[in-house]
Design a protein around this motif. Structure first.
Motif, PDB file in Angstrom:
ATOM      1  N   GLU A 117       0.813  -1.218   0.000  1.00 39.01           N
ATOM      2  CA  GLU A 117       0.000   0.000   0.000  1.00 39.01           C
ATOM      3  C   GLU A 117       0.848   1.270   0.000  1.00 39.01           C
ATOM      4  N   ALA A 118       1.952   1.269   0.721  1.00 37.95           N
ATOM      5  CA  ALA A 118       2.730   2.502   0.883  1.00 37.95           C
ATOM      6  C   ALA A 118       3.971   2.560   0.005  1.00 37.95           C
ATOM      7  N   PRO A 131      -7.281  -3.255  -0.040  1.00 38.26           N
ATOM      8  CA  PRO A 131      -5.882  -3.474  -0.408  1.00 38.26           C
ATOM      9  C   PRO A 131      -5.613  -4.895  -0.935  1.00 38.26           C
ATOM     10  N   VAL A 132      -6.242  -5.889  -0.344  1.00 36.71           N
ATOM     11  CA  VAL A 132      -6.033  -7.266  -0.809  1.00 36.71           C
ATOM     12  C   VAL A 132      -6.578  -7.436  -2.223  1.00 36.71           C
ATOM     13  N   MET A 133      -7.730  -6.865  -2.492  1.00 36.05           N
ATOM     14  CA  MET A 133      -8.311  -6.998  -3.831  1.00 36.05           C
ATOM     15  C   MET A 133      -7.467  -6.252  -4.867  1.00 36.05           C
ATOM     16  N   ARG A 134      -6.927  -5.097  -4.483  1.00 36.23           N
ATOM     17  CA  ARG A 134      -6.040  -4.384  -5.408  1.00 36.23           C
ATOM     18  C   ARG A 134      -4.774  -5.192  -5.684  1.00 36.23           C
ATOM     19  N   PRO A 137      -5.751  -4.161 -13.963  1.00 35.52           N
ATOM     20  CA  PRO A 137      -5.642  -2.869 -13.269  1.00 35.52           C
ATOM     21  C   PRO A 137      -5.993  -3.046 -11.785  1.00 35.52           C
ATOM     22  N   PRO A 138      -5.388  -2.250 -10.917  1.00 41.91           N
ATOM     23  CA  PRO A 138      -5.627  -2.405  -9.473  1.00 41.91           C
ATOM     24  C   PRO A 138      -7.105  -2.383  -9.070  1.00 41.91           C
ATOM     25  N   ALA A 139      -7.934  -1.639  -9.746  1.00 42.09           N
ATOM     26  CA  ALA A 139      -9.351  -1.539  -9.371  1.00 42.09           C
ATOM     27  C   ALA A 139     -10.199  -2.677  -9.924  1.00 42.09           C
TER      28      ALA A 139
END
Length: 179
Positions: A19-20, A139-142, A151-153
């Motif tokens: 995430e970061a 975050p896990v799904m991304r 794509p992340p979404a």
């Protein structure tokens, strides 16, 4: 964590780093997740933000529930609904010739859920665990979207508005020589 679990550091996936992290760090986490899934079929999430004390209370509540007599657990069977207890030997994996030995508890996000007065704190602990784990869902799904090179979404978009639940699994010890 249950005493029989051993974390293979090669399969640890750091959700906070994903995430970061900058692009190169994120790519390393994505590759670690891809490798873990390819080698084991599972991810071991670390640095996910869920309070370890809450996780331990969850494990304790589930150990206590799954240790109840079969008749007591059966009184909490899920029946026609989506929540509650599923006894061992009921579910069968696709293309398997025999049913699985695992027993399960299904807890719906946001309820309604079956109450379990037989285990002190069971309902409140699972409700708190559900809220904490739901915070990790995005975050896990991304991450998983990127693992499968989308794509992340992507998974967020697919699952938007869909109900979800905790599927808590107990694999009983198999006596030696039983297989």
């Amino acid at each position: 964590m249950p005493e029989t679990y051993r974390l293979d550091p090669a399969h640890a996936v750091d959700l906070a780093r994903y995430e970061a992290g900058e692009e190169r760090e994120r790519a390393a986490v994505i590759e670690a997740a891809r490798r873990a899934l390819r080698e084991t079929g599972f991810l071991v999430l670390v640095e996910h933000g869920v309070d370890p004390a809450l996780l331990e209370r969850g494990y304790e509540a589930l150990r206590a529930f799954f240790a109840l007599p079969a008749a007591t657990k059966a009184a909490h069977a899920k029946g026609d609904g989506a929540v509650g207890y599923i006894a061992g030997g009921v579910e069968q994996a696709l293309r398997a010739r025999v049913p699985d030995l695992k027993e399960l508890w299904h807890h719906a996000h946001g309820g309604p859920n079956r109450a379990v007065p037989d285990v002190a704190g069971f309902d409140a602990t699972l409700a708190a665990l559900d809220v904490a784990l739901a915070r990790c869902l995005g975050p896990v799904m991304r991450l998983l979207s990127e693992v499968v090179e989308m794509p992340p979404a992507f998974l967020d978009d697919v699952a938007r508005g869909a109900p979800h639940m905790l599927r808590l699994v107990h694999y009983p010890r198999v006596p030696s020589g039983a297989l």
